[in-house]
Design an enzyme around this catalytic site. Structure first.
Site, PDB file in Angstrom:
ATOM      1  N   ASP A  54       0.715  -1.283   0.150  1.00  0.00           N
ATOM      2  CA  ASP A  54      -0.073  -0.002  -0.006  1.00  0.00           C
ATOM      3  C   ASP A  54       0.798   1.360  -0.118  1.00  0.00           C
ATOM      4  OD1 ASP A  54      -1.902  -1.925   0.120  1.00  0.00           O
ATOM      5  OD2 ASP A  54      -2.882  -0.867   1.967  1.00  0.00           O
TER       6      ASP A  54
ATOM      7  N   ARG B 124       0.832   6.679  17.187  1.00  0.00           N
ATOM      8  CA  ARG B 124       0.515   7.581  16.001  1.00  0.00           C
ATOM      9  C   ARG B 124       1.301   9.084  16.190  1.00  0.00           C
ATOM     10  NH1 ARG B 124       0.330   3.410  12.909  1.00  0.00           N
ATOM     11  NH2 ARG B 124      -1.597   2.467  12.613  1.00  0.00           N
TER      12      ARG B 124
ATOM     13  N   ASP C 263      -7.101   6.374  12.394  1.00  0.00           N
ATOM     14  CA  ASP C 263      -5.463   6.806  12.387  1.00  0.00           C
ATOM     15  C   ASP C 263      -5.183   8.079  11.449  1.00  0.00           C
ATOM     16  OD1 ASP C 263      -4.697   4.828  13.916  1.00  0.00           O
ATOM     17  OD2 ASP C 263      -4.457   3.209  12.373  1.00  0.00           O
TER      18      ASP C 263
ATOM     19  N   SER D 176      -6.984  -6.959   8.428  1.00  0.00           N
ATOM     20  CA  SER D 176      -6.101  -5.912   8.065  1.00  0.00           C
ATOM     21  C   SER D 176      -5.422  -5.706   9.519  1.00  0.00           C
ATOM     22  CB  SER D 176      -6.826  -4.812   7.837  1.00  0.00           C
ATOM     23  OG  SER D 176      -6.144  -3.550   8.097  1.00  0.00           O
TER      24      SER D 176
END
Lengths: 410, 410, 410, 410
Positions: free
Chosen positions: D22, D104, D133, D187
């Site tokens: 990705d 994050r 996110d 995922s």
């Protein structure tokens, strides 16, 4: 009526001593009942009384001169207690600026310090068994010295009627001021932040407080017909100047008190909930503090981020309750203070206020650290500072859970 | 500047329509740009404007007469929105009585109801993309009908300059009042609870608000030299009478507005934090609401238990934020309301207030459900209602953890 | 050591009576020291003891048969106390399911009801002066009958040593069970929700709890090697069925207790903060309650809106503290309950759990009122249920204040 | 489907780059669509992947070698993010240890630092438009650099189907791993604190999570039959040693991960509420973090005062929500952190835990700063450390308001 109490063995006690009739009786009572040496501590917290007479009275009662402590605590009071509390915008039950509550921890701190200096094993205070002050004095004392003993004569003795008290005074050659012979019509406490009045003529909360109760403010109806505009400057959340003139904390509060007095500002008729469980009615006069508190909120309006401001608002009632209940020296008050103080770094700038007939009106504020952006908020063309279309997405995602809910209920 | 927006297919839209220039332009714009049928809804929330002209203008714009809704919502507004909010003593950011915020959910509720009645697939409003009102309208609309479409022309169209708007109006034969030709010096919103003013001349928060901005109150300096004493009666947390005369919610608020106007009460110069992320400065005039809010707190002082009162104070900032942000129809606002309403059953009695030169002064309160006990609190002999020696144990156990802590740190 | 206490004049007292040694001694002591008539109340709260022996003992002590109350309160306990508390996901200090705390208000309620029935002027309990239970009993009693007198023998008498107690028992022909002669190695309290153990062998919080302390659960290490999957059904926030079989509240909790016991679930070794100010260490066994609490959170996950869920999480610690401290019958607990209950209307559906070796693992949940939308959340094409571009605006406006802040600090 | 977006002019962008398919597609897409220079940043947060392949792929994509950043952030991650969060006992929605959320802000911090170093005007990330996110990355980025531009390709491009993505990859010579050709069944996100799994096979919250989803823990049913006892030492609220062996933050967490993996600890099947408005279901594996969190609470039990502990519990849900929602770099998170950190000074000592078949059981704790006082709490004679009669007064005054209330309602 009181049982014979098995009194602990006390050698030396530090008494919070005003020099007034009540604490003079307590001084003597401690000497006679406990047979212990009494050390007196008289603090100037800005209550507006001469302190030297207290020294003379203590000496007359046989207190050694090295055991008579008289301290001017005004700057420490405002700097380390009033201002930190004001940073929180603290108001107990939405209205009360905590003028009495915030003085107690400082008095206890000095009592404990003096006890350490003179090797006393106890401290004593003149607060009654129905009020909050006993709690505040004692929680502070125990927190600062867990092994200290505390004597609260009002909870112990049998001098609970005026007559008994005066008899005791006369028997022990304590001077009884003429105006203290009869029942005083109400009871007061005063310091640089406020004067509180309660009891007797104030006990019916439906009856208006009589004029003679007020001592710190003119009646708004008698205040000047001309409004007065002032400015207060702040740095790091604390007031530093009045009308552009730099002042120390206590000096600033004194100057604001003068302004508040003149304009009839800061009277509060309150029925409040005491920590010991009952409701009481009091009249508070907080002239300078009322002006200061309004100004602090105003400077925060342009310098505090929303997240910080709202968190402060949510924490405030708890913080105020802690101070009211006497938990100044508790981990949770300190934790809240740490959070609050963290927010104040950039709380700086100037607030413009109009004082008029009992009212404090904010009319302007500016700051070198302002978060207010005319460019973003303007009704005029903002040159791309804000994209109105962002609002659509913002609303859509805020609405998503409500829509899912609406569909569920459908 | 605006991209060509891919407009959804709308057949019929209900527009919140005031009859003023802006919403008249929106009406026409919806007809021309969306090619859809427009239903107008004009609410009387006590904003003090005639509503029948709105009907004529809507008809002139081609709205079918059965599609013109004009409702007097004043009682519903005060009874079901203002009063429940006042039960919470809600103040956003410590000061703002939420006059604009609380009207939006009611307007949205009617928009959605009308949409259901006329089979409309969308609603539209005239709020801009920078403000809170768009959020309040739309969150309410989506909560009440998750499938409704919302059109917010100010976020979509290219009529963002005054000139463009007036050109559009003239092109479509919409009457442009003389005073609307130029830029108005500020923007207002009004209802029975308040009038807000913001923008333009108010955008510099250091500049005092000019006199001409005020429309609901006299300047305190011009208010009567004579104070006025009034009473307000409460039942179950809501006001029911003024000076002993029973009144419906809206009638009571109107009467208080008149008193507030006369005495210059309820002006608030505020810099607040909008939900959409920026600070804005506004001038609020909430004459009756300010009096009412003070009275409600006062009656609670003698009728609410401490536990209930303090819990309310802690929940209040969150509750106020929810209303401000537009979450009236959210589970969490309803949960808080359930808690608050539970506390109000015995909030009943009479409050005596003095109004003077911009100030609201509580001078007395009484209640058949009073929790204030003169017998317990009295400085006089309480005949055993309270045993002062209990206080010693109370303090000792409250102090225990602090003493253990003090020993640990020793 | 105890002072001679000036005992109030009591005519009839209702005693919370288990029939065990301690309350048997109290019964006799009340008769002899207070010279009053004693009414006994023995409750079945699911503690797993026979109650009829208590009747015999009370009779033997001279209690009139119409003054011996033995009630099965199990259903009321779970329905009106445990389940409402579980709706809040209440955990004191993050971990404790409040098994002892929640039983006290019910016992006090019956004590007060019986006092009214028999015309008693006092109630008495066997809780010690160091614990929380005295507070819970008495706050509840005073709340329900402000004029009741409360006798707490452990705070009054001089039977504080085991020897003194047993001497008193023998002197008054009270049977002393063989295993009560010596000091028991720890103290317990039990009801349908839990068994608590504390004191003696548990007093060093560094020492592992000995095996023989546990009575309600097998050691996880001895639990079945095979996991067991069960389902619990909920309606309006309360459990209604196990593995599809409808059950009354108490029946359901009993069945879960059986499952919990078998799989070694619900042991908690905790050092907690008592309301009276010290820390204590206890071992709690809450087998069924632990399973139930996990299941309740799981069904809320799909049926509660975020706003409701987060508000509940924020209110929970306060709510749990109120119950722990004994304020079940307080306005603030009731207000919180009103808020919580408001959220539970649609908390319905089925939770699937795996029980294994001390662990409760949620493995599935479904509901006719689910707010979970696979269509919205899916990684696959959602057919327009969610427009990802909305997120850009959402983030932009959430970031706006942070960006203004970042620019200020720059 | 996506509109042609008017892309801002970007010269250089720093991309959070994993080297996977990705972000490799994103790298190329940024080069081709934005025509800008791409700088890659690959962080080792303990996700357990080799990072050097990322360098090769970046080079292959034409990124200059001085523009390829690969940093080992493990110690910083645990020391400055995980541990501070653990001091708060933070759990989102009562259960989730925030493993993804807390990583994050650190990634964004480095993105912004690198942008400053290389003179980039934008940052980019590979988070989708439905998740949290994107919010966390972007709020952090904007807070740290209010002028940065953020590119979120998943919200912009038209490569939203797997086929489109793979077509793009093949067209641009991006290697497509065999197992990425088809749709992956779920995922994941991983770092030293946890691995999260969501989507696809997990989307039905009634279906048990399949075995093949787990990557960090053995199935409790396959864990050792022998329990393992460990100790963790704390200093100032942070873990410093395992079984007596001093370790750095990341080393300690790694060691605990190994233990957690072995004993099947830290699996959490959760349906949670995303900030963007929908519910999602995930499986979290937080082996070491689960052990650590339990131990931290246990050491607090004996070292934190009740006031501090309860305040922390009340603030925690808000604190956890802030981290979950992406507000790590907000004034309110920092204020809460200041309060929390203030409480941790004496949170030191040793916790003993038993790990067994998915369970973490606290079995002992000791501290040089313990507030637990055996002497005060003991069932034995406490030699005057606690006067049981104090409890009577304590209860009486706590009951006073309830009694006044009871009389009012009578």
């Amino acid at each position: 009526m009181a049982d014979k109490i098995d009194r602990p063995d006390i050698k030396k006690v530090v008494l919070a001593y005003s020099g007034g009739l009540d604490t003079s009786v307590i001084l003597k009572w401690l000497q006679t009942e406990y047979g212990c040496e009494v050390v007196t501590f008289t603090a100037d917290l800005g209550q507006g009384e001469e302190l030297e007479p207290a020294r003379k009275k203590a000496e007359a009662a046989g207190v050694k001169s090295e055991h008579i402590y008289i301290d001017d605590l005004r700057e420490e009071f405002v700097r380390d207690f009033v201002f930190p509390m004001m940073r929180a915008n603290a108001m107990y039950e939405g209205l009360y600026l905590l003028g009495t509550s915030i003085a107690r921890p400082l008095i206890s701190k000095r009592l404990i310090e003096i006890a350490a200096e003179v090797g006393a094993d106890a401290v004593a205070h003149g607060a009654t068994g129905k009020g909050n002050d006993q709690v505040r004095f004692e929680l502070s004392a125990y927190a600062l010295n867990p092994d200290i003993k505390v004597i609260a004569p009002w909870r112990e003795w049998d001098l609970n009627s005026r007559t008994a008290l005066i008899d005791f005074a006369e028997k022990h050659q304590i001077q009884v001021p003429k105006d203290k012979r009869g029942e005083s019509p109400f009871s007061t406490d005063a310091n640089l932040l406020h004067t509180s009045s309660e009891g007797k003529v104030l006990e019916d909360p439906w009856e208006e407080v009589p004029d003679y109760v007020f001592s710190r403010t003119v009646n708004p109806e008698d205040a000047p017909d001309q409004a007065e505009v002032i400015t207060i400057d702040f740095e790091k959340g604390d007031g530093v100047a009045l009308n552009g003139e730099a002042m120390s904390p206590a000096t600033l509060l004194e100057a604001l008190n003068e302004l508040g007095r003149k304009h009839g500002i800061g009277r509060l008729d309150l029925v409040e909930n005491r920590f010991v469980g009952m409701k009481s009615r009091g009249m508070y006069e907080t002239p300078g503090g009322t002006i200061y508190a309004a100004a602090h909120r105003a400077i925060e309006q342009i310098t505090l981020d929303r997240g910080a401001a709202h968190l402060k608002d949510e924490l405030m009632p708890r913080y105020a309750e802690l101070i009211y209940n006497g938990f100044w020296y508790s981990p949770e008050r300190e934790m809240l203070q740490a959070a609050i103080d963290h927010s104040q770094e950039k709380v700086a700038g100037t607030v413009k206020l109009k004082l008029y007939k009992g009212g404090v009106h904010i009319i302007g504020r500016k700051s070198p650290h302002s978060l207010y952006s005319e460019k973003v908020v303007t009704f005029e063309d903002d040159e791309g500072a804000y994209d109105q279309r962002d609002a659509a997405g913002f609303i859509k995602l805020n609405a998503l859970r409500l829509r899912l809910l609406g569909r569920r209920d459908a």
